[in-house]
Design a protein around this motif. Structure first.
Motif, PDB file in Angstrom:
ATOM      1  N   HIS A 120      -5.408  11.817   2.405  1.00  0.00           N
ATOM      2  CA  HIS A 120      -6.251  10.656   2.192  1.00  0.00           C
ATOM      3  C   HIS A 120      -7.187  10.843   1.012  1.00  0.00           C
ATOM      4  CE1 HIS A 120      -6.298   7.886   5.768  1.00  0.00           C
ATOM      5  NE2 HIS A 120      -6.743   7.120   4.805  1.00  0.00           N
TER       6      HIS A 120
ATOM      7  N   SER B  18      -8.031  -0.595   4.307  1.00  0.00           N
ATOM      8  CA  SER B  18      -8.774  -0.462   3.057  1.00  0.00           C
ATOM      9  C   SER B  18      -7.873  -0.792   1.864  1.00  0.00           C
ATOM     10  CB  SER B  18      -9.324   0.957   2.932  1.00  0.00           C
ATOM     11  OG  SER B  18      -8.297   1.894   3.166  1.00  0.00           O
TER      12      SER B  18
ATOM     13  N   ASN C 211      -6.530   0.152  -0.964  1.00  0.00           N
ATOM     14  CA  ASN C 211      -6.137   1.237  -1.872  1.00  0.00           C
ATOM     15  C   ASN C 211      -4.662   1.532  -1.644  1.00  0.00           C
ATOM     16  OD1 ASN C 211      -7.544   2.289   0.724  1.00  0.00           O
ATOM     17  ND2 ASN C 211      -6.070   3.889   0.189  1.00  0.00           N
TER      18      ASN C 211
ATOM     19  N   GLU D 108     -15.714   3.672   5.010  1.00  0.00           N
ATOM     20  CA  GLU D 108     -15.100   2.809   6.023  1.00  0.00           C
ATOM     21  C   GLU D 108     -15.834   2.848   7.367  1.00  0.00           C
ATOM     22  OE1 GLU D 108     -13.657   5.233   4.391  1.00  0.00           O
ATOM     23  OE2 GLU D 108     -11.771   4.593   3.482  1.00  0.00           O
TER      24      GLU D 108
ATOM     25  N   SER E 250     -10.462   4.771  -1.336  1.00  0.00           N
ATOM     26  CA  SER E 250     -10.642   3.351  -1.022  1.00  0.00           C
ATOM     27  C   SER E 250     -11.430   2.647  -2.128  1.00  0.00           C
ATOM     28  CB  SER E 250     -11.404   3.209   0.299  1.00  0.00           C
ATOM     29  OG  SER E 250     -10.762   3.943   1.313  1.00  0.00           O
TER      30      SER E 250
ATOM     31  N   ARG F   4       1.992   2.292   2.863  1.00  0.00           N
ATOM     32  CA  ARG F   4       1.381   2.857   4.074  1.00  0.00           C
ATOM     33  C   ARG F   4       2.452   3.157   5.124  1.00  0.00           C
ATOM     34  NH1 ARG F   4      -4.128   2.081   6.051  1.00  0.00           N
ATOM     35  NH2 ARG F   4      -4.302   1.926   8.310  1.00  0.00           N
TER      36      ARG F   4
ATOM     37  N   LYS G 154       0.810  -1.227   0.000  1.00  0.00           N
ATOM     38  CA  LYS G 154       0.000   0.000   0.000  1.00  0.00           C
ATOM     39  C   LYS G 154       0.838   1.269   0.000  1.00  0.00           C
ATOM     40  CE  LYS G 154      -3.446   0.933   2.591  1.00  0.00           C
ATOM     41  NZ  LYS G 154      -4.865   1.184   2.508  1.00  0.00           N
TER      42      LYS G 154
HETATM   43 MG    MG Z   1      -7.769   3.474   4.504  1.00  0.00          MG
END
Ligand code: MG
Ligand code: AMP
Length: 351
Positions: A234, A145, A147, A182, A153, A61, A59
């Motif tokens: 985001h 999520s 994405n 979400e 997402s 992330r 991701k």
């Molecule tokens: Mg998320």
């Protein structure tokens, strides 16, 4: 290689064998994208630190942005975290639902899952395929999520395929997500709302008999938010996206000089007004049905990237009920870039 497991029109026997194949992947350290009632998730065995690390890498992330652990039973939840006794029976009656609770983490949960915190996020998704997958895997599934970080997402397997084809072991296609936004995240230590989501404040109040207080991060004043995810950009489309906070009847006049250059994203009602001025229009559904707006929002943000326009304008919605989560996602997608007048829009376009 990514295997697409299509459950949209599968017989119950076929679905069972697809889910057992995906469960085997989870057990052996693989990554599976699966449907939930909110959005699609990208999942791994929550007890397997190495597998969970892959999620962050795929991701892109931040490591301090923890994952939600998905469970299929209360006894599984109790292996992940310590649910305070006074909330246990309420949660067991509320779940499965789009409500995530933050509780003290059990030592069996690797630090990579909690972003180094001593708390953990737990939820039981209200989706048959998700629950079957967790049950058959026999382990809780850590899943943010589906994405790429900062992007909207996925609310369909097609979105997830666009992001992750070739990067995950399997994508389970079970059609569009029912809700589209979400889960709501609450901390049970002080009963505060860390992230608005598909479970409304009213539903929380009805179920728990008390109001959740709104944590600072939701009103933009927290220096170190307790829900680390809330500090990151985001849901951003590639194109600039601006939030129009004025009266929709004035937007046509405000955009007169740039008509045709932008995409308008809004309710069916407002889209009718803006059809002549915008280069293209993405309709979110009727303003009278917030659930429809929520359902279509991320798909619209993803679709925007394929529009030819230079930038986009999205309209405001009421913050009542689901509206709180809808406007939270819209504000983040716009990085808070708002305008209500022609001057305001010109200033944004010059930036
Ligand atoms: Mg998320
Ligand atoms: P996602 O799964 O991508 O929707 O993001 C999960 C959200 O839950 C993020 O905003 C995280 O910051 C939040 N979250 C997960 N675990 C915790 C935790 N232990 N404490 C506070 N927030 C959490």
């Amino acid at each position: 290689m990514t295997i697409i497991l299509n459950l949209r029109s599968a017989s119950s026997g076929e679905a069972k064998s697809c889910i057992s194949r995906a469960a085997k992947m989870i057990r052996s350290g693989g990554i599976v994208v699966f449907p939930t009632e909110t959005v699609y998730g990208i999942g791994a065995n929550a007890f397997d630190a190495k597998a969970c690390l892959k999620i962050y890498k795929i991701k892109g992330r931040a490591r301090d942005n923890p994952l939600i652990v998905h469970v299929s039973s209360m006894s599984m939840a109790n292996k992940v975290g310590t649910i305070p006794k006074r909330y246990s029976s309420i949660i067991s009656s509320v779940w499965p639902a789009p409500l995530t609770v933050i509780v003290k983490a059990k030592s069996s949960i690797p630090k990579i899952v909690t972003g180094g915190l001593n708390t953990v996020a737990i939820r039981m998704p209200d989706n048959k395929v998700a629950l079957d997958l967790i049950r058959q895997s026999g382990v809780p599934i850590a899943a943010p999520s589906a994405n790429i970080s900062k992007k909207p997402s996925s609310t369909s397997a097609a979105h997830a395929k666009k992001y992750f084809n070739g990067k995950v072991d399997a994508i389970i296609d079970y059609g569009p997500s029912r809700l589209g936004i979400e889960s709501t995240v609450i901390s049970l230590s002080d009963f505060s709302l860390l992230r608005p989501g598909s479970y409304t404040m009213k539903q929380i109040e009805m179920a728990f008999g008390r109001r959740a207080k709104i944590a600072d991060e939701n009103i933009g004043v927290a220096e170190k938010p307790r829900s680390p995810g809330t500090k990151y950009r985001h849901y951003s489309p590639d194109k600039p996206l601006f939030l129009f906070t004025g009266d929709i009847n004035s937007l046509q006049a405000i955009t007169r000089g740039i008509s045709g250059k932008f995409t308008f994203i809004g309710s069916d009602e407002s889209s009718k007004i803006m059809r002549g001025s915008a280069g293209s229009v993405i309709r979110l559904g009727s303003r009278k049905r917030p659930a429809e707006i929520a359902h279509n929002l991320f798909g619209a943000l993803i679709a925007l990237d394929s529009c030819k326009s230079e930038f986009a304008i999205i309209e405001c919605f009421s913050e009542a009920g689901m509206g709180l989560a809808i406007m939270n996602r819209i504000r983040k997608a716009c990085s808070n870039k708002c305008f209500s007048s022609q001057k305001g829009l010109e200033a944004l376009l010059k930036r």
